[in-house]
Design a protein around this motif. Structure first.
Motif, PDB file in Angstrom:
ATOM      1  N   TYR A  49      17.848 -42.947  18.813  1.00  0.00           N
ATOM      2  CA  TYR A  49      18.912 -43.504  17.975  1.00  0.00           C
ATOM      3  C   TYR A  49      20.084 -43.946  18.839  1.00  0.00           C
ATOM      4  O   TYR A  49      20.123 -43.706  20.042  1.00  0.00           O
ATOM      5  CB  TYR A  49      19.375 -42.456  16.950  1.00  0.00           C
ATOM      6  N   ILE A  50      21.042 -44.621  18.177  1.00  0.00           N
ATOM      7  CA  ILE A  50      22.323 -44.958  18.800  1.00  0.00           C
ATOM      8  C   ILE A  50      23.382 -44.060  18.169  1.00  0.00           C
ATOM      9  O   ILE A  50      23.568 -44.069  16.944  1.00  0.00           O
ATOM     10  CB  ILE A  50      22.705 -46.441  18.551  1.00  0.00           C
ATOM     11  N   ALA A  51      24.046 -43.284  18.985  1.00  0.00           N
ATOM     12  CA  ALA A  51      25.134 -42.435  18.487  1.00  0.00           C
ATOM     13  C   ALA A  51      26.417 -43.257  18.503  1.00  0.00           C
ATOM     14  O   ALA A  51      26.713 -43.927  19.499  1.00  0.00           O
ATOM     15  CB  ALA A  51      25.278 -41.192  19.364  1.00  0.00           C
ATOM     16  N   VAL A  52      27.159 -43.190  17.421  1.00  0.00           N
ATOM     17  CA  VAL A  52      28.442 -43.895  17.334  1.00  0.00           C
ATOM     18  C   VAL A  52      29.533 -42.846  17.499  1.00  0.00           C
ATOM     19  O   VAL A  52      29.736 -41.993  16.618  1.00  0.00           O
ATOM     20  CB  VAL A  52      28.572 -44.627  15.981  1.00  0.00           C
ATOM     21  N   TYR A  53      30.189 -42.880  18.611  1.00  0.00           N
ATOM     22  CA  TYR A  53      31.145 -41.831  18.996  1.00  0.00           C
ATOM     23  C   TYR A  53      32.567 -42.348  18.902  1.00  0.00           C
ATOM     24  O   TYR A  53      32.897 -43.392  19.476  1.00  0.00           O
ATOM     25  CB  TYR A  53      30.819 -41.369  20.414  1.00  0.00           C
ATOM     26  N   ASN A  54      33.399 -41.621  18.204  1.00  0.00           N
ATOM     27  CA  ASN A  54      34.814 -41.986  18.061  1.00  0.00           C
ATOM     28  C   ASN A  54      35.602 -41.341  19.188  1.00  0.00           C
ATOM     29  O   ASN A  54      35.667 -40.107  19.281  1.00  0.00           O
ATOM     30  CB  ASN A  54      35.307 -41.507  16.683  1.00  0.00           C
ATOM     31  N   THR A  55      36.181 -42.174  20.034  1.00  0.00           N
ATOM     32  CA  THR A  55      36.888 -41.630  21.202  1.00  0.00           C
ATOM     33  C   THR A  55      38.197 -40.943  20.819  1.00  0.00           C
ATOM     34  O   THR A  55      38.734 -40.172  21.606  1.00  0.00           O
ATOM     35  CB  THR A  55      37.189 -42.745  22.213  1.00  0.00           C
ATOM     36  N   LYS A  56      38.711 -41.222  19.637  1.00  0.00           N
ATOM     37  CA  LYS A  56      39.963 -40.585  19.201  1.00  0.00           C
ATOM     38  C   LYS A  56      39.692 -39.180  18.649  1.00  0.00           C
ATOM     39  O   LYS A  56      40.359 -38.221  18.990  1.00  0.00           O
ATOM     40  CB  LYS A  56      40.657 -41.424  18.119  1.00  0.00           C
ATOM     41  N   THR A  57      38.702 -39.104  17.773  1.00  0.00           N
ATOM     42  CA  THR A  57      38.383 -37.803  17.167  1.00  0.00           C
ATOM     43  C   THR A  57      37.431 -36.990  18.024  1.00  0.00           C
ATOM     44  O   THR A  57      37.212 -35.811  17.771  1.00  0.00           O
ATOM     45  CB  THR A  57      37.748 -37.996  15.777  1.00  0.00           C
ATOM     46  N   ARG A  58      36.842 -37.637  19.033  1.00  0.00           N
ATOM     47  CA  ARG A  58      35.887 -36.978  19.929  1.00  0.00           C
ATOM     48  C   ARG A  58      34.703 -36.417  19.150  1.00  0.00           C
ATOM     49  O   ARG A  58      34.226 -35.296  19.384  1.00  0.00           O
ATOM     50  CB  ARG A  58      36.561 -35.879  20.757  1.00  0.00           C
ATOM     51  N   LYS A  59      34.232 -37.201  18.224  1.00  0.00           N
ATOM     52  CA  LYS A  59      33.073 -36.772  17.427  1.00  0.00           C
ATOM     53  C   LYS A  59      32.102 -37.931  17.270  1.00  0.00           C
ATOM     54  O   LYS A  59      32.498 -39.095  17.214  1.00  0.00           O
ATOM     55  CB  LYS A  59      33.522 -36.334  16.032  1.00  0.00           C
ATOM     56  N   VAL A  60      30.826 -37.567  17.149  1.00  0.00           N
ATOM     57  CA  VAL A  60      29.817 -38.560  16.776  1.00  0.00           C
ATOM     58  C   VAL A  60      29.900 -38.733  15.269  1.00  0.00           C
ATOM     59  O   VAL A  60      29.652 -37.803  14.510  1.00  0.00           O
ATOM     60  CB  VAL A  60      28.409 -38.094  17.200  1.00  0.00           C
ATOM     61  N   GLU A  61      30.265 -39.934  14.847  1.00  0.00           N
ATOM     62  CA  GLU A  61      30.480 -40.163  13.418  1.00  0.00           C
ATOM     63  C   GLU A  61      29.225 -40.652  12.720  1.00  0.00           C
ATOM     64  O   GLU A  61      29.070 -40.491  11.515  1.00  0.00           O
ATOM     65  CB  GLU A  61      31.590 -41.197  13.215  1.00  0.00           C
ATOM     66  N   ASN A  62      28.343 -41.228  13.495  1.00  0.00           N
ATOM     67  CA  ASN A  62      27.191 -41.847  12.847  1.00  0.00           C
ATOM     68  C   ASN A  62      26.050 -41.933  13.851  1.00  0.00           C
ATOM     69  O   ASN A  62      26.273 -41.941  15.070  1.00  0.00           O
ATOM     70  CB  ASN A  62      27.577 -43.261  12.374  1.00  0.00           C
ATOM     71  N   LYS A  63      24.841 -41.958  13.322  1.00  0.00           N
ATOM     72  CA  LYS A  63      23.664 -42.196  14.175  1.00  0.00           C
ATOM     73  C   LYS A  63      22.884 -43.356  13.569  1.00  0.00           C
ATOM     74  O   LYS A  63      22.515 -43.301  12.391  1.00  0.00           O
ATOM     75  CB  LYS A  63      22.757 -40.969  14.203  1.00  0.00           C
ATOM     76  N   ILE A  64      22.641 -44.356  14.379  1.00  0.00           N
ATOM     77  CA  ILE A  64      21.840 -45.502  13.902  1.00  0.00           C
ATOM     78  C   ILE A  64      20.419 -45.274  14.395  1.00  0.00           C
ATOM     79  O   ILE A  64      20.150 -45.315  15.605  1.00  0.00           O
ATOM     80  CB  ILE A  64      22.379 -46.828  14.460  1.00  0.00           C
ATOM     81  N   ALA A  65      19.509 -44.997  13.485  1.00  0.00           N
ATOM     82  CA  ALA A  65      18.122 -44.720  13.870  1.00  0.00           C
ATOM     83  C   ALA A  65      17.530 -45.940  14.564  1.00  0.00           C
ATOM     84  O   ALA A  65      17.588 -47.063  14.041  1.00  0.00           O
ATOM     85  CB  ALA A  65      17.291 -44.369  12.643  1.00  0.00           C
ATOM     86  N   LEU A  66      16.962 -45.723  15.740  1.00  0.00           N
ATOM     87  CA  LEU A  66      16.379 -46.831  16.508  1.00  0.00           C
ATOM     88  C   LEU A  66      15.187 -46.315  17.306  1.00  0.00           C
ATOM     89  O   LEU A  66      15.309 -45.950  18.477  1.00  0.00           O
ATOM     90  CB  LEU A  66      17.427 -47.448  17.449  1.00  0.00           C
ATOM     91  N   PRO A  67      14.017 -46.259  16.680  1.00  0.00           N
ATOM     92  CA  PRO A  67      12.824 -45.809  17.420  1.00  0.00           C
ATOM     93  C   PRO A  67      12.489 -46.760  18.560  1.00  0.00           C
ATOM     94  O   PRO A  67      12.878 -47.936  18.527  1.00  0.00           O
ATOM     95  CB  PRO A  67      11.718 -45.839  16.350  1.00  0.00           C
ATOM     96  N   GLY A  68      11.774 -46.259  19.538  1.00  0.00           N
ATOM     97  CA  GLY A  68      11.357 -47.118  20.649  1.00  0.00           C
ATOM     98  C   GLY A  68      12.046 -46.786  21.959  1.00  0.00           C
ATOM     99  O   GLY A  68      11.794 -47.410  22.981  1.00  0.00           O
ATOM    100  N   GLY A  69      12.915 -45.792  21.966  1.00  0.00           N
ATOM    101  CA  GLY A  69      13.524 -45.355  23.218  1.00  0.00           C
ATOM    102  C   GLY A  69      14.542 -46.320  23.792  1.00  0.00           C
ATOM    103  O   GLY A  69      14.317 -46.909  24.866  1.00  0.00           O
ATOM    104  N   PRO A  70      15.682 -46.522  23.102  1.00  0.00           N
ATOM    105  CA  PRO A  70      16.706 -47.426  23.662  1.00  0.00           C
ATOM    106  C   PRO A  70      17.238 -46.889  24.975  1.00  0.00           C
ATOM    107  O   PRO A  70      17.541 -45.709  25.101  1.00  0.00           O
ATOM    108  CB  PRO A  70      17.789 -47.434  22.584  1.00  0.00           C
ATOM    109  N   GLU A  71      17.373 -47.757  25.931  1.00  0.00           N
ATOM    110  CA  GLU A  71      17.876 -47.356  27.256  1.00  0.00           C
ATOM    111  C   GLU A  71      19.200 -48.077  27.515  1.00  0.00           C
ATOM    112  O   GLU A  71      20.232 -47.666  27.058  1.00  0.00           O
ATOM    113  CB  GLU A  71      16.820 -47.643  28.334  1.00  0.00           C
ATOM    114  N   GLY A  72      19.155 -49.213  28.206  1.00  0.00           N
ATOM    115  CA  GLY A  72      20.378 -49.939  28.487  1.00  0.00           C
ATOM    116  C   GLY A  72      20.939 -50.617  27.237  1.00  0.00           C
ATOM    117  O   GLY A  72      20.214 -50.938  26.298  1.00  0.00           O
TER     118      GLY A  72
END
Lengths: 635, 377
Positions: free
Chosen positions: B160-183
């Motif tokens: 997945y892709i984690a969506v991280y808020n740099t202000k709250t320092r928390k992962v707010e959301n995960k975007i499911a993305l099978p297939g092993g995203p790298e770069g």
């Protein structure tokens, strides 16, 4: 029975030593002679220690790793129970051969066995040979060899043992042994089940708030559970004292969670599940002057990671061996043999175009002789032939000289020069695109000298041994970044040398019997061109001590081990030395031929906080209670 | 690897320093320099920082600082800046974003935040971060490619892709993305993810989180940006996904199509800086195999760094005969090429420095398995 056993040893020792004095000495020091295997006979003076069944009885639940860590100076690298590998004299895990009869049970894909999956409960003795012994044991025996021994009891009647242990961190052990026989045939059935949750508490310096609070936090270990179970069946038949048919069928099912390091301590971890079936049938005929043996076996090894059937790793092998010996004279014996293996790997990462099967043929010759009085010498040579691979020729010369001897004491001097080797594993040669089928065999040169002193004082004795050794292992295979990916390459040359001291004593003081002993090893080991850098996970100093006190039906045992500081990488990071002490007490209730033994153990008495593998937690102080019932109905 | 959204990075402190020095310096400037702002170097942070991975699960990660102006090397730089502390996890990737250096840690899986002096700005974040691989930043958010807690190393269904808020320092959301995203790369308001276990690039609309896919002839690993926000992407051939089309893909981010495929056999499958670009992305550097004549007609496989001219679309051997090449990075100040070499998982690695013409300059001994380079100035 005990008397006939000693008599047998007496006769055997007399043949070997050819002097009355030596025969007496050998018959009393039981740990010098083995009943089942003849590898000692053709390796005069080799350093072979024995962990006796009496010692193993104190810890029926222990795997081979625990037995070695507590009762020998050999370094075992491992974490809290899932994976442990044996490293003799600074060598690598796949430089230790583990033998069960004619089988080397090491994985053909990895080159080593997981010592924590080998239950000592199934075996009667464990013998440890230090140094290269490829001329006798074939590929892989560069650093040392572990022999898993099974005594042929030739039971008359029935014998049973039921053992159980409960301990800290959810540990449970249940084992049973059933012996049936009439003195000519024998059936031995052994089974066990071992479980441990491994949810011990430890001080975690690498917790998730580390960057604002570097102080260790107390945490519970997660994701390190173990469950091992096994069944061993032996059928033995004795045609006459010199001719026997023995068979062993051993099924082992080992599962564990892959313990996370302290930084990752979490219950979500991968699992590893191994299933192994090992079988061996051997006919042995020792009638003078010609002796011969025939044997055949089948081994199936299976490993499943994370329940992913698409990535199952399986190897099957058929093994057959034939050997014949001829006694040319009372002091000369020649043995020749051949060992054949047919191996089929079924590994998802191997291409069938590259490897479909492999055949291996070992040809060996052993010669025992006594060139002069009191000097025993053995010459062993071995040549292995492998499909599409060239293995080196492996000779070995070993000597044992009884320099001085009286009825009360004996001094022996030993020496040896041998070559050893290890052919690369299947993974080294065929894994994906990174395996290298052109790898050369690792080759070792082993030189050893030592002396042993034995003093007999009635029923008491004192033994001391000193050994010096030098090993040079070339073409050491290492996986490292290559052209574009990790590759297996022959890139290292390692020199291991050292000094080993051993003391052992048995004393009787009236009804009190005390046995104590200890080992110390000084072992600098380094890459050939880096004299000042100790190899990683190879302690320069190590040692162990044990003491047993027995008074009538009660006993107290203590064992302690010292593992010196060792590097865990080559940029200077090291693990500090640690000292561990274990204590056990026991009491045996006897009623006629039956006995009930109760024991209690405290492990890591000092509650030492240590790491055996960097960044992996180890349990602190723990407790175990065991009960063992022996029932005999001997006719 | 320096921040993707700037050629080289100015910190806030550096900007103030710059302003101050500029104010003082104006009085001393010659007439010829009156219209040129002085670029001062922040001596405290200037340099190339090598992110050394260590040994998976067994620590050993470290930072090496190389002050290339003064030819001064400091190994274990994090420890030097933070006495008594070490980096606990293996550094899979790191980069600077808005005055903060973010490190993707493996084993433990965590996101480590450091200031430009490499001092922690707080605790590492582990919640929602499972086998992090790479990140890009936009606004207050980091987008982090993650492989999930228990990858199957085959289909990677839980990545997945984690969506991280740099202000709250928390992962707010995960975007499911099978297939092993790298770069990852950002272009034209979209997030591009190179899938390492599927021959596709995922294109994610960051507003709607809708995912579209661009089919590729091979699985892929890392992007570099072209000046027009189009993307170059390293294509690799692996044992599980073999392909004859390894090399470079050129993605048109307006049409979201594969426009070109420049084939180069034996592209490195390492998870490191195998693809990098110079200042203006006129030349790319790609790590791949090269065969060398060892004599008597015996050819051996070695590693190499290839240069790729984006104008002509041609590969040339830049440096060959390498063993353990993990990748390369271009110094934005002097265009030197830093080649990262790893000896093993337990030994010190090294960096070989070449000038833009491919002439060897010097070698540096760094930490275990150098994977990425961060340039700060």
């Amino acid at each position: 029975m005990r008397l006939s056993f000693i008599l047998f040893l007496f006769v055997t020792a007399n043949v070997l030593a050819n002097t009355d004095v030596s025969a007496v000495m050998d018959s009393i020091t039981l740990d010098d002679v083995t009943v089942v295997s003849d590898y000692r006979k053709f390796q005069a003076g080799a350093k072979i220690d024995r962990i006796r069944s009496e010692k193993l009885q104190h810890m029926p639940e222990a795997g081979l790793d625990q037995a070695l860590m507590r009762l020998s100076p050999i370094y075992v690298k491992g974490n809290a129970g899932g994976l442990a590998t044996i490293r003799f004299r600074g060598t690598a895990a796949n430089h230790t051969a583990i033998k069960l009869g004619g089988l080397n049970i090491n994985s053909l894909t990895l080159g080593h066995a997981n010592a924590s999956n080998i239950p000592t409960y199934l075996f009667d003795d464990i013998h440890l040979q230090y140094g290269g012994a490829s001329a006798i044991n074939g590929s892989g025996s560069i650093g040392g060899t572990v022999y898993l021994e099974q005594k042929s009891m030739w039971t008359k009647g029935q014998r049973m043992n039921f053992s159980s242990t409960v301990g800290s961190f959810g540990e449970q052990f249940y084992g049973s042994k059933i012996y049936l026989g009439n003195g000519h045939w024998e059936s031995v059935t052994k089974a066990y089940l071992f479980r441990r949750e491994n949810d011990f508490y430890f001080n975690n310096p690498y917790h998730e708030n580390y960057y604002t609070n570097p102080q260790p936090v107390r945490e519970k270990q997660q994701g390190a559970a173990i469950e091992n179970k096994g069944l061993m069946q032996q059928f033995n038949y004795r045609f006459d004292p010199a001719a026997t048919l023995q068979s062993t069928f051993w099924y082992e099912d080992s599962w564990h969670e892959v313990q996370p390091n302290m930084q990752s301590n979490s219950p979500t971890v991968p699992e590893l599940h191994n299933k192994n079936f090992r079988s061996w049938v051997g006919y042995d005929n020792k009638k003078n002057p010609v002796s011969f043996k025939l044997g055949a076996g089948y081994v199936h090894d299976e490993q499943l990671y994370q329940k992913n059937e698409d990535q199952l790793i399986v190897t099957d092998r058929l093994v057959a061996e034939a050997a014949a010996g001829y006694k040319l004279a009372p002091d000369k014996e020649l043995k020749a043999g051949v060992l054949y293996k047919y191996i089929v790997p079924e590994v998802y990462a191997y291409s069938k175009d590259v490897i479909d099967y492999e055949q291996q043929l070992d040809l060996y010759l052993s010669y025992y002789f006594e060139p002069v009085e009191n000097l025993k010498a053995t010459v062993n040579v071995r040549q292995m032939l492998v499909t599409n691979f060239k293995a080196p020729f492996t000779p070995a010369l070993l000597l044992e000289y009884k320099a001085a001897g009286t009825s009360k004491q004996q001094l022996s001097v030993t020496g040896g020069l041998s070559r050893s080797y290890r052919i690369p594993t299947f993974n080294d040669r065929y894994w994906g695109v990174q395996g290298n089928p052109n790898l050369k065999a690792e080759e070792g040169l082993n030189a050893e000298a030592g002396f042993s002193y034995l003093r007999q004082m009635g029923h008491n004795h004192l033994k001391a041994k000193v050994n010096l050794f030098y090993m040079d292992v070339d073409n050491w295979i290492q996986w490292s970044p290559g052209s574009i990916d990790w590759e297996a390459r022959n890139i290292n040359r390692v020199v291991s040398k050292g000094l080993e001291l051993q003391l052992q004593s048995l004393f009787h003081l009236g009804p009190l019997e005390t046995e104590w002993g200890g080992n110390y090893s000084f072992n600098p080991v380094h890459d050939k061109d880096q004299n000042d850098k100790q190899l990683i996970y190879a302690p320069r100093h190590s040692g162990n001590f044990y003491g047993d006190l027995k008074w009538k039906a009660a006993g107290l045992s203590v064992d302690a081990s010292y593992t010196g500081e060792r590097l865990h990488n080559k940029v200077g990071d090291s693990l500090p030395a640690h000292f561990l002490t274990n204590l056990s007490i026991w009491y045996r209730f006897n009623y006629r031929q039956q006995s009930l033994r109760l024991s209690a153990q405290v492990l890591n008495l000092g509650d030492v906080d240590y790491q055996n593998e960097a960044y992996y937690a180890m349990p602190g102080r723990s407790f175990k209670l065991s009960i063992s019932l022996d029932l005999h109905n001997n006719k | 690897m320096y921040a993707k959204n700037s050629i080289f990075h100015f910190s806030s402190k550096a900007l103030w320093s710059l302003a101050l020095v500029a104010a003082l310096g104006f009085s001393a400037c010659s007439d010829d320099n009156d219209d040129q702002p002085q670029q001062e170097v922040n001596e405290e942070i200037s340099g190339a920082y090598f992110l050394n991975y260590g040994s998976y699960g067994n620590g050993g990660a470290s930072i090496t600082r190389y002050n290339f102006r003064k030819d001064a090397l400091t190994n274990k730089y994090f420890e030097a800046q933070n006495p008594g502390m070490t980096i606990n996890s293996n550094i899979q990737y790191g980069a600077a974003y808005k005055d903060t250096i973010y490190l993707m840690g493996n084993s433990a899986d965590e996101l480590i935040s450091l200031d430009l002096h490499f001092k922690p700005t707080g605790n590492a974040v582990r919640e929602g971060i499972e086998k992090p691989r790479f990140f890009v930043g936009q606004g207050d958010y980091l987008y982090i490619s993650c492989w999930g807690a228990n990858p199957d190393w085959s289909e990677m269904p839980d990545s997945y892709i984690a969506v991280y808020n740099t202000k709250t320092r928390k992962v707010e959301n995960k975007i499911a993305l099978p297939g092993g995203p790298e770069g990852l790369a950002l272009a034209k308001g979209k997030l591009y993810a190179a899938l390492n276990y599927r021959p596709q690039v995922a294109v994610i609309d960051l507003n709607s989180e809708a995912i579209a896919y661009i089919d590729l002839p091979a699985v892929s690993s890392y992007f570099v940006s072209a000046p027009n926000e189009n993307l170059y992407l390293a294509l690799v051939s692996t044992y599980g996904d073999p392909s004859d089309a390894a090399g470079l893909a050129y993605i048109n981010t307006t049409t979201d199509e594969l426009e070109d495929n420049y084939v180069l056999q034996g592209v490195s499958t390492s998870y490191a800086s195998i693809l990098s670009a110079n200042n203006d992305a006129s030349t790319l550097y790609l790590t791949a195999e090269a065969w060398e004549d060892a004599g008597d007609g015996n050819w051996v496989q070695k590693g190499a760094i290839y240069s790729f001219d984006t104008e002509s679309g041609v590969f040339e051997e830049f440096v060959t005969g390498l063993t353990g090449a993990q990748g390369a990075a271009v110094n934005p100040i002097n265009n030197d090429v830093y080649i990262l070499l790893s000896a093993s998982a337990t030994e010190a690695g090294s960096v070989s420095i070449y000038n833009a013409e491919g002439v060897h300059q010097k070698d540096l001994s760094v930490g275990i398995s150098p994977y990425w380079t961060l340039f700060l100035d």
